[in-house]
Design a protein around this motif. Structure first.
Motif, PDB file in Angstrom:
ATOM      1  N   GLY A 442      23.940  63.504 133.206  1.00 34.36           N
ATOM      2  CA  GLY A 442      24.838  65.018 132.884  1.00 34.36           C
ATOM      3  C   GLY A 442      24.291  65.068 131.227  1.00 34.36           C
ATOM      4  N   THR A 443      24.420  64.379 130.415  1.00 34.19           N
ATOM      5  CA  THR A 443      23.963  64.367 129.243  1.00 34.19           C
ATOM      6  C   THR A 443      22.777  64.559 128.502  1.00 34.19           C
ATOM      7  N   GLN A 444      21.624  64.274 129.744  1.00 34.52           N
ATOM      8  CA  GLN A 444      20.462  64.587 129.760  1.00 34.52           C
ATOM      9  C   GLN A 444      20.057  66.230 130.903  1.00 34.52           C
ATOM     10  N   MET A 445      20.560  66.316 131.238  1.00 36.13           N
ATOM     11  CA  MET A 445      20.906  67.833 131.993  1.00 36.13           C
ATOM     12  C   MET A 445      21.472  68.376 130.274  1.00 36.13           C
ATOM     13  N   ALA A 446      22.675  68.138 129.655  1.00 32.76           N
ATOM     14  CA  ALA A 446      22.548  69.227 128.724  1.00 32.76           C
ATOM     15  C   ALA A 446      21.649  69.298 128.000  1.00 32.76           C
ATOM     16  N   ARG A 447      21.008  68.665 127.495  1.00 29.94           N
ATOM     17  CA  ARG A 447      20.151  68.499 126.374  1.00 29.94           C
ATOM     18  C   ARG A 447      18.758  68.988 126.801  1.00 29.94           C
ATOM     19  N   ALA A 448      18.363  68.736 128.221  1.00 29.91           N
ATOM     20  CA  ALA A 448      17.121  69.610 128.187  1.00 29.91           C
ATOM     21  C   ALA A 448      17.914  71.324 128.188  1.00 29.91           C
ATOM     22  N   THR A 449      18.852  71.557 128.796  1.00 33.77           N
ATOM     23  CA  THR A 449      19.298  72.490 128.646  1.00 33.77           C
ATOM     24  C   THR A 449      19.896  73.236 127.340  1.00 33.77           C
ATOM     25  N   TYR A 450      19.858  72.451 126.113  1.00 36.62           N
ATOM     26  CA  TYR A 450      20.072  72.530 124.864  1.00 36.62           C
ATOM     27  C   TYR A 450      18.240  73.382 124.091  1.00 36.62           C
ATOM     28  N   GLU A 451      17.615  72.345 124.784  1.00 38.78           N
ATOM     29  CA  GLU A 451      16.193  72.430 124.386  1.00 38.78           C
ATOM     30  C   GLU A 451      15.621  74.220 124.725  1.00 38.78           C
ATOM     31  N   GLY A 452      16.303  74.136 125.891  1.00 39.83           N
ATOM     32  CA  GLY A 452      16.127  75.743 126.693  1.00 39.83           C
ATOM     33  C   GLY A 452      16.911  77.265 125.742  1.00 39.83           C
ATOM     34  N   VAL A 453      17.768  77.073 125.698  1.00 40.96           N
ATOM     35  CA  VAL A 453      18.266  77.735 125.286  1.00 40.96           C
ATOM     36  C   VAL A 453      18.060  78.105 123.245  1.00 40.96           C
ATOM     37  N   LYS A 454      17.780  76.747 122.570  1.00 42.63           N
ATOM     38  CA  LYS A 454      17.169  77.362 121.366  1.00 42.63           C
ATOM     39  C   LYS A 454      15.760  77.268 121.397  1.00 42.63           C
ATOM     40  N   LYS A 455      14.901  77.263 122.463  1.00 43.80           N
ATOM     41  CA  LYS A 455      14.253  77.739 122.355  1.00 43.80           C
ATOM     42  C   LYS A 455      13.588  79.496 123.019  1.00 43.80           C
ATOM     43  N   PHE A 456      14.750  79.898 123.377  1.00 42.03           N
ATOM     44  CA  PHE A 456      15.055  81.364 123.941  1.00 42.03           C
ATOM     45  C   PHE A 456      15.795  82.128 122.650  1.00 42.03           C
ATOM     46  N   THR A 457      16.616  81.480 122.179  1.00 49.20           N
ATOM     47  CA  THR A 457      17.955  82.038 121.762  1.00 49.20           C
ATOM     48  C   THR A 457      17.479  82.049 120.183  1.00 49.20           C
ATOM     49  N   TYR A 458      16.654  81.161 119.039  1.00 48.57           N
ATOM     50  CA  TYR A 458      15.659  81.380 118.043  1.00 48.57           C
ATOM     51  C   TYR A 458      14.937  82.831 118.056  1.00 48.57           C
ATOM     52  N   PRO A 459      15.433  83.144 116.845  1.00 48.02           N
ATOM     53  CA  PRO A 459      16.057  82.716 115.368  1.00 48.02           C
ATOM     54  C   PRO A 459      17.044  81.859 115.270  1.00 48.02           C
ATOM     55  N   PRO A 462      21.679  78.218 119.258  1.00 48.55           N
ATOM     56  CA  PRO A 462      22.086  77.235 120.208  1.00 48.55           C
ATOM     57  C   PRO A 462      23.638  77.032 120.793  1.00 48.55           C
ATOM     58  N   PHE A 463      24.009  77.931 121.892  1.00 45.28           N
ATOM     59  CA  PHE A 463      25.437  76.973 122.752  1.00 45.28           C
ATOM     60  C   PHE A 463      25.546  76.474 123.748  1.00 45.28           C
ATOM     61  N   VAL A 464      26.446  74.817 123.175  1.00 45.48           N
ATOM     62  CA  VAL A 464      25.642  74.389 125.167  1.00 45.48           C
ATOM     63  C   VAL A 464      27.355  73.780 125.445  1.00 45.48           C
ATOM     64  N   ILE A 465      27.550  74.380 126.539  1.00 48.12           N
ATOM     65  CA  ILE A 465      28.832  73.516 126.934  1.00 48.12           C
ATOM     66  C   ILE A 465      28.687  72.587 128.072  1.00 48.12           C
ATOM     67  N   THR A 466      29.122  70.939 127.660  1.00 54.47           N
ATOM     68  CA  THR A 466      29.047  70.166 129.145  1.00 54.47           C
ATOM     69  C   THR A 466      29.787  69.599 129.531  1.00 54.47           C
ATOM     70  N   ARG A 467      31.075  69.169 131.289  1.00 56.82           N
ATOM     71  CA  ARG A 467      31.229  68.636 131.380  1.00 56.82           C
ATOM     72  C   ARG A 467      31.714  66.865 130.810  1.00 56.82           C
ATOM     73  N   SER A 468      30.291  66.321 132.059  1.00 58.49           N
ATOM     74  CA  SER A 468      30.141  65.392 131.920  1.00 58.49           C
ATOM     75  C   SER A 468      29.032  64.645 130.403  1.00 58.49           C
ATOM     76  N   ALA A 469      29.127  63.193 129.719  1.00 52.52           N
ATOM     77  CA  ALA A 469      28.706  63.113 128.629  1.00 52.52           C
ATOM     78  C   ALA A 469      29.112  61.750 128.531  1.00 52.52           C
ATOM     79  N   PHE A 470      27.607  61.100 127.591  1.00 50.10           N
ATOM     80  CA  PHE A 470      28.013  59.819 126.765  1.00 50.10           C
ATOM     81  C   PHE A 470      28.049  59.658 125.741  1.00 50.10           C
ATOM     82  N   SER A 471      27.910  58.111 125.470  1.00 50.75           N
ATOM     83  CA  SER A 471      27.706  58.923 124.123  1.00 50.75           C
ATOM     84  C   SER A 471      26.223  59.566 123.458  1.00 50.75           C
ATOM     85  N   GLY A 472      25.876  59.501 121.712  1.00 44.73           N
ATOM     86  CA  GLY A 472      25.049  60.382 122.162  1.00 44.73           C
ATOM     87  C   GLY A 472      24.999  62.411 122.115  1.00 44.73           C
ATOM     88  N   ALA A 473      25.713  62.472 123.152  1.00 41.71           N
ATOM     89  CA  ALA A 473      25.450  63.742 123.890  1.00 41.71           C
ATOM     90  C   ALA A 473      26.152  64.729 122.786  1.00 41.71           C
TER      91      ALA A 473
END
Length: 799
Positions: A442-459, A462-473
């Motif tokens: 789940g965290t790696q999915m959120a990470r990929a989503t974050y990178e996409g949202v950040k890229k296309f929302t720039y400047p 980004p905002f991402v919310i996830t249900r599942s998470a591991f330390s570092g999420a």
């Protein structure tokens, strides 16, 4: 007493005599006769890493949890040897390593034992899957308490509990049900007023036993991988949590609108219904910044598609919502429908991006679209592909945030609720089975989503919310506590979960206000709002199965109460934003449990209901029906009742009046609480004046206000404003000093100071060492004055 010379006890294997000790810089390695290696790394004077290998072999040293920006460096590191042990000394700690057993003992420099192995490291071969089940047991110290472990639905103090970390879809979970959606293998121990932390950096399923099976023993183990844990010494809980958050990473600032109020439901459709909801918020003047689209906006629940019957012109709708001040947030799940005519499926198949079973076939599982394949988000190529899929949604249509759900990963109609354990993953070039990758999926999915949202929302941010998470999420995403229930018990559970998540390094968290499953009555909904507006993430979300759950879905009294508290949240946005900035900068939790706030007071060690919002506001939700008040614990110090300005002395329980339109709310004496005017959404108004509620204190108190452009990344180039205030109060005098930093120019020119509890009538006013007339500062009795935002010293003298 078991001696490790026996090598095996109850099927477990143990280290034996140390043959060799080596040092390379910050690492010390101890090798035993039977091939166990203990590697101790001194990251900082009070942060240590313990890593154990068997058969003389370490696994590749790779972790998704550890931040590249983690602080390292120590002031002192000495190693001494005696006939029976090795002694490692840092500027904060002493670590003993026993030569016969490899057991360790950690003490402070005065010799007080902080943490001590019982059996220490031991392991058991896993004949079904290969590798080892790795175990660690510690001595539970006298009167020791335990906190952390993420969003466990149980008492905040984990003493006597056993909990498991295995991310799982748990619809309508119950109190004490375990495991839940997140796996955060970090806990804080507290005894003799000294705190430490342990982060077990192992992504396999892990279990923690806090004196549950054996009264005086704390143990933790994993179904595979290495015994690899980090130790953090306080002695304050604040030091421990900040050090853990630094190690696993701090987030970037979100856009300010994300800290506003959000409205969601499964599901708002068609387009006319979405606009109806938006218009109702504006008609009733209930502030709201975001509306969510659940899975029904998609064509047959296919991710990155639109149902053209429900949403014929999504770009036009999103623009119309934006014109009204609403940001649109859309859900995206991991399951990709098996459909040869579906472009996302085609791309995934062509590039071999989907997870496969152990013998080669693609992993298939049923979720909302039906039979699905699932991207392997532990593959960096897949993450890059997934990030790119957001282009249309974000850049073209204008969606402002993405909500990742079902990413434990959840699979329907199978007993395990998730992938088979033989599913294979890339794990960033460290191939493994789902046993190892499950908790990080789940965290790696959120990470990929974050990178996409950040890229296309720039400047913009980004905002991402996830249900599942591991330390570092927390580096990538916010979260919520999952599919809760509309009951008073779940109101209590949500409060404990949010506090626990904040102490576990992941502060941007909230619950489904009002409950996801079932239907609250008006009273429960109002009480949940009163709590939820003081949680970092504030969203109403419901299944919709039992009726509507908007602020106006009950009666006029409830609607008015909900509006009142959402308005209060919007007034407190500069305070909330400053909380988040401190979280990003220092790792300070946005919500502080009472034990975090004052660990020296033993009354706080078992408190669950009260919490500190930021650092200066005490909140205690009402969690029972038909209540006209409640008993609560006021922590040590002096506090002002927010509603009455009555001064209360802490360190004891107190009955607090709180009818349905109030929640027990107290302000720490000496605090300067910043406020903005009420807005219907962030950016609706240009703030013309900053309000500071000044709560008098005989003594000294510091307060801070952080501001910037509210979105974008200029703050990283110094375009921010930090106002640090120092209040000094005496019987007949109040001095407030302001220290400014940053180059951001705020929209307001004046600051209005509203005084609470001032013990004297103002006789004279000096600003920057010059006496000014009462008219010049618009003195209102002794209640308020207006100053230029550039003032450096205000001195009030009383009669």
């Amino acid at each position: 007493m078991i001696t490790n010379t026996e090598l095996e006890y109850k099927g477990n294997l143990y280290p034996n005599n140390i043959l060799e000790c080596k040092r390379e810089g910050d690492k010390l390695s101890f090798t035993t006769e039977n091939g166990v290696i203990l590697e101790i790394t001194v990251l900082r004077d009070s942060v240590l890493r313990f890593r154990y290998a068997t058969e003389n072999i370490f696994e590749p040293d790779f972790s998704y949890a550890i931040s590249e920006d983690a602080s390292t460096g120590y002031n002192e590191l000495e190693v001494e040897e005696t006939p029976t042990e090795f002694l490692i000394i840092t500027a904060k700690l002493k670590i003993l390593v026993d030569k016969q057993t490899l057991r360790t003992q950690i003490s402070d420099l005065e010799g007080n034992i902080i943490n001590e192995d019982e059996l220490g490291f031991h392991w058991e071969e896993n004949y079904e899957y290969g590798g080892n089940t790795v175990k660690m047991s510690k001595i539970t110290q006298s009167s020791e308490s335990f906190y952390g472990l993420g969003d466990k639905a149980t008492h905040s103090n984990l003493k006597g509990k056993r909990v498991t970390n295995w991310a799982m879809d748990q619809y309508a979970f119950a109190k004490d049900q375990d495991p839940l959606y997140k796996a955060i293998p970090f806990y804080v121990g507290l005894h003799n007023n000294k705190a430490y932390g342990v982060f077990f950096d192992n992504s396999f399923g892990t279990t923690f036993d806090f004196a549950h099976e054996r009264r005086n023993i704390t143990s933790f183990w994993a179904d595979g991988g290495e015994m690899n844990y980090y130790f953090f010494y306080g002695p304050k809980i604040t030091n421990v949590v900040k050090a853990y958050t630094d190690l696993t990473g701090k987030p970037e600032l979100p856009p300010l609108w994300v800290l506003g109020f959000h409205q969601s439901k499964w599901s708002y459709f068609p387009e006319s219904r979405v606009m109806e909801i938006a218009n109702k918020f504006r008609d009733l003047k209930i502030p709201c910044d975001a509306i969510y689209l659940d899975i029904d906006y998609m064509e047959g629940f296919r991710c990155f598609t639109w149902n053209k019957n429900y949403f014929p012109e999504p770009k036009k709708m999103v623009k119309e919502l934006s014109d009204k001040g609403f940001k649109t947030v859309a859900i995206i799940d991991p399951g990709i429908k098996v459909d040869k005519d579906y472009w996302v499926y085609q791309e995934g198949m062509e590039n071999d991006y989907f997870c496969k079973r152990g013998d080669g076939p693609y992993m298939r599982g049923k979720v909302w679209p039906g039979e699905c394949n699932f991207p392997d988000f532990t593959n960096p190529d897949v993450r890059e592909w997934w990030a790119g899929l957001y282009k249309e949604l974000i850049a073209d249509i204008g969606i402002k945030g993405v909500w990742n759900d079902m990413n434990e990963p959840a699979v329907m109609e199978v007993p395990t609720k998730t992938f088979p354990l033989d599913v294979r993953h890339d794990y960033d070039g460290n191939p493994c089975s789902h046993r190892k990758a499950h908790n990080v999926y789940g965290t790696q999915m959120a990470r990929a989503t974050y990178e996409g949202v950040k890229k296309f929302t720039y400047p913009k941010r980004p905002f991402v919310i996830t249900r599942s998470a591991f330390s570092g999420a927390q580096r990538y995403t916010s979260t919520w506590t999952g599919d809760n229930v509309a009951t008073w018990e779940h109101l209590w559970i949500a409060n404990v979960q949010v506090q626990r998540m904040c102490m576990s390094g992941m502060s941007f968290v909230g619950s489904d206000i009002g409950g996801f499953a079932e239907q609250p009555n008006g009273e429960l909904f109002a009480r949940w709002i009163q709590m939820g507006v003081f949680h970092p993430f504030c969203r109403v979300h419901s299944s919709g199965d039992h009726g509507d759950q908007e602020p106006w879905s009950f009666d006029n009294e409830v609607t008015d109460i909900v509006r009142k508290f959402i308005e209060l949240r919007y007034q407190l946005l500069p305070y909330l934003y400053t909380m988040y900035w401190k979280y990003c900068k220092e790792g300070t939790p946005m919500i502080q449990s009472l034990v975090y706030f004052d660990q020296e007071d033993h009354q706080t060690h078992f408190r669950t209901d009260e919490f500190i919002f930021g650092e200066q506001i005490l909140v205690c939700p009402v969690q029972e029906p038909n209540a006209q008040g409640r008993r609560m614990y006021i922590p040590k110090g002096k506090w002002y009742n927010f509603w009455t300005d009555e001064m209360v002395l802490g360190g004891k329980e107190k009955w607090v009046v709180a009818d349905i339109d109030k929640v027990p709310l107290f302000i720490k004496e000496g605090a300067l609480i910043p406020k903005y005017p009420v807005q219907q959404y962030v950016g609706e108004l240009v703030v013309k004046e900053l309000i500071l509620d000044v709560y008098f204190k005989k003594g000294i108190e510091d307060s801070t206000v952080y501001e910037d452009g509210q979105d974008g990344f200029d703050y990283k180039k110094g375009r921010y404003s930090v106002r640090n205030f120092k209040l000094r109060g005496k019987d007949d005098q109040l001095i407030i000093q302001q220290f400014k930093d940053g180059t951001f120019i705020t929209s307001y020119d004046t600051i209005k100071l509203k005084f609470h509890g001032l013990p004297f009538q103002i006789k004279s006013i000096q600003v920057d060492n010059e006496t000014v007339s009462f008219e010049d500062v618009k003195l209102n009795g002794s209640n308020s004055i207006v100053l230029s935002k550039e003032f450096t010293v205000l001195e009030l003298t009383g009669i």
